[in-house]
Design a protein around this motif. Structure first.
Motif, PDB file in Angstrom:
ATOM      1  N   UNK A 215       0.864  -1.180   0.000  1.00 23.09           N
ATOM      2  CA  UNK A 215       0.000   0.000   0.000  1.00 23.09           C
ATOM      3  C   UNK A 215       0.905   1.235   0.000  1.00 23.09           C
ATOM      4  N   UNK A 216       0.586   2.213  -0.841  1.00 24.06           N
ATOM      5  CA  UNK A 216       1.295   3.495  -0.860  1.00 24.06           C
ATOM      6  C   UNK A 216       0.405   4.527  -0.180  1.00 24.06           C
ATOM      7  N   UNK A 217       0.960   5.264   0.779  1.00 25.13           N
ATOM      8  CA  UNK A 217       0.137   6.212   1.539  1.00 25.13           C
ATOM      9  C   UNK A 217       0.898   7.514   1.767  1.00 25.13           C
ATOM     10  N   UNK A 218       0.173   8.529   2.228  1.00 27.65           N
ATOM     11  CA  UNK A 218       0.812   9.798   2.528  1.00 27.65           C
ATOM     12  C   UNK A 218       1.835   9.590   3.645  1.00 27.65           C
ATOM     13  N   UNK A 219       2.839  10.447   3.682  1.00 32.25           N
ATOM     14  CA  UNK A 219       4.040  10.155   4.452  1.00 32.25           C
ATOM     15  C   UNK A 219       3.851  10.148   5.962  1.00 32.25           C
ATOM     16  N   UNK A 220       2.761  10.689   6.501  1.00 33.78           N
ATOM     17  CA  UNK A 220       2.565  10.660   7.950  1.00 33.78           C
ATOM     18  C   UNK A 220       1.360   9.827   8.350  1.00 33.78           C
ATOM     19  N   UNK A 221       0.921   8.922   7.481  1.00 36.17           N
ATOM     20  CA  UNK A 221      -0.314   8.182   7.723  1.00 36.17           C
ATOM     21  C   UNK A 221      -0.124   6.955   8.606  1.00 36.17           C
ATOM     22  N   UNK A 222       1.059   6.350   8.607  1.00 37.38           N
ATOM     23  CA  UNK A 222       1.250   5.093   9.332  1.00 37.38           C
ATOM     24  C   UNK A 222       1.089   5.282  10.834  1.00 37.38           C
ATOM     25  N   UNK A 223       0.365   4.340  11.469  1.00 36.53           N
ATOM     26  CA  UNK A 223       0.156   4.369  12.918  1.00 36.53           C
ATOM     27  C   UNK A 223       0.785   3.150  13.592  1.00 36.53           C
TER      28      UNK A 223
ATOM     29  N   UNK B 203       8.104  -0.492   6.559  1.00 34.77           N
ATOM     30  CA  UNK B 203       7.691   0.883   6.297  1.00 34.77           C
ATOM     31  C   UNK B 203       8.828   1.547   5.534  1.00 34.77           C
ATOM     32  N   UNK B 204       8.623   1.762   4.229  1.00 38.79           N
ATOM     33  CA  UNK B 204       9.662   2.324   3.382  1.00 38.79           C
ATOM     34  C   UNK B 204       9.221   3.607   2.712  1.00 38.79           C
ATOM     35  N   UNK B 205       9.884   3.961   1.613  1.00 37.16           N
ATOM     36  CA  UNK B 205       9.558   5.181   0.888  1.00 37.16           C
ATOM     37  C   UNK B 205       9.214   4.841  -0.554  1.00 37.16           C
ATOM     38  N   UNK B 206       8.351   5.649  -1.131  1.00 43.18           N
ATOM     39  CA  UNK B 206       7.930   5.498  -2.521  1.00 43.18           C
ATOM     40  C   UNK B 206       8.181   6.827  -3.221  1.00 43.18           C
ATOM     41  N   UNK B 207       9.098   6.830  -4.179  1.00 38.42           N
ATOM     42  CA  UNK B 207       9.401   8.063  -4.915  1.00 38.42           C
ATOM     43  C   UNK B 207       8.424   8.244  -6.055  1.00 38.42           C
TER      44      UNK B 207
ATOM     45  N   UNK C 181       4.998   7.191   1.721  1.00 36.38           N
ATOM     46  CA  UNK C 181       5.318   5.964   2.430  1.00 36.38           C
ATOM     47  C   UNK C 181       4.807   4.761   1.654  1.00 36.38           C
ATOM     48  N   UNK C 182       5.505   3.640   1.775  1.00 36.27           N
ATOM     49  CA  UNK C 182       4.983   2.382   1.272  1.00 36.27           C
ATOM     50  C   UNK C 182       5.030   1.359   2.396  1.00 36.27           C
ATOM     51  N   UNK C 183       3.951   0.617   2.532  1.00 32.78           N
ATOM     52  CA  UNK C 183       3.826  -0.414   3.552  1.00 32.78           C
ATOM     53  C   UNK C 183       3.793  -1.751   2.839  1.00 32.78           C
ATOM     54  N   UNK C 184       4.753  -2.619   3.131  1.00 32.99           N
ATOM     55  CA  UNK C 184       4.872  -3.891   2.436  1.00 32.99           C
ATOM     56  C   UNK C 184       4.879  -5.047   3.423  1.00 32.99           C
TER      57      UNK C 184
END
Length: 265
Positions: A113-121, A129-133, A150-153
């Protein structure tokens, strides 16, 4: 399953928190500062990096994971909560501002899932929890979230939060949805994300909606928020006192007008 399997329950409406149930030796990872409460028997540990398999990485792997988090504006550290007792234990995590918590089973969405950079809880241990350019310049400069998201894998449960009310939209192949650039919360990996300029000079300048739309093209799922935190913060800042006396300029002008009407100078 490479991730720990965790059960959960959401509480609240507009100020939600999620309660995670941990079996013995199960672990949940969370952003630093998101803990609300936890039961006795849960061991808390601060880790360096992205939280996924950190114990098996060398120093360079940990540094790379931590560097990715710095690029997304997050802390270098994350926190793990492990049930070291003999029975089920519970830990609760709260969102940092009014809105909703979205539970996502990554195994249902292709493992990413790709999400906005401060969305992960928070998430089950094993989620990365990585980055998506953003590959396109337009999306990077004008997308509201910049070049980095952010990318969550993984294949476990993860929890993201966003402001206001959240809606999930299913996009068919070739179907396009235009949204305000700040309202995008998350999307599946196959959704094509780009930026489109608002057509018409008058609409762009005086429409009050900004100069750009985010265009999301299916197939895939997208999650949209009704109240981006940036929008909420700008309204709060606009209403905050702007004068040395502690009153906003609007309050000062109203009070001054009444004082003049009553004969003051």
């Amino acid at each position: 399953m490479n991730n720990h399997e965790i059960d959960y329950k959401l509480y609240g409406d507009d100020m939600q928190f999620v309660e995670v149930e941990l079996d013995p030796q199960e672990t949940v990872i969370a952003e630093a500062g998101s803990l609300m409460m936890m039961e006795d028997g849960i061991q808390m540990e601060t880790i360096f990096g992205d939280g996924a398999g950190s114990s098996g990485k060398g120093i360079m792997g940990k540094l790379m994971g931590a560097g990715k988090r710095v690029l997304t504006g997050e802390s270098l550290f994350m926190t793990t909560f492990t049930n070291v007792g003999s029975g089920k234990k519970h830990a609760s995590f709260a969102s940092p501002y009014p809105g909703k918590i979205i539970p996502l089973d990554l195994s249902r969405y292709g493992g990413k899932i790709v999400c906005q950079k401060d969305a992960f809880l928070a998430a089950a241990k094993g989620v990365t929890i990585g980055i998506e350019f953003q590959r396109k310049l337009g999306a990077g400069f004008f997308g509201g979230e910049g070049f980095i998201m952010q990318k969550l894998e993984g294949d476990g449960m993860t929890f993201v939060h966003a402001g206001g009310t959240i809606i999930e939209k299913q996009l068919r192949a070739g179907e396009t949805l235009r949204v305000d650039t700040g309202c995008l919360v998350a999307m599946t990996k196959d959704v094509n994300y780009d930026i489109e300029m608002v057509k018409g000079v008058k609409t762009a300048l005086f429409g009050g909606e900004g100069l750009f739309f985010a265009t999301l093209k299916g197939p895939g799922s997208v999650w949209i928020q009704s109240l981006p935190f940036s929008r909420l913060a700008s309204r709060v800042f606009a209403a905050a006192p702007q004068t040395p006396g502690g009153k906003s300029s609007d309050e000062g002008s109203i009070a001054g007008g009444l004082f003049n009407m009553l004969g003051g100078k």
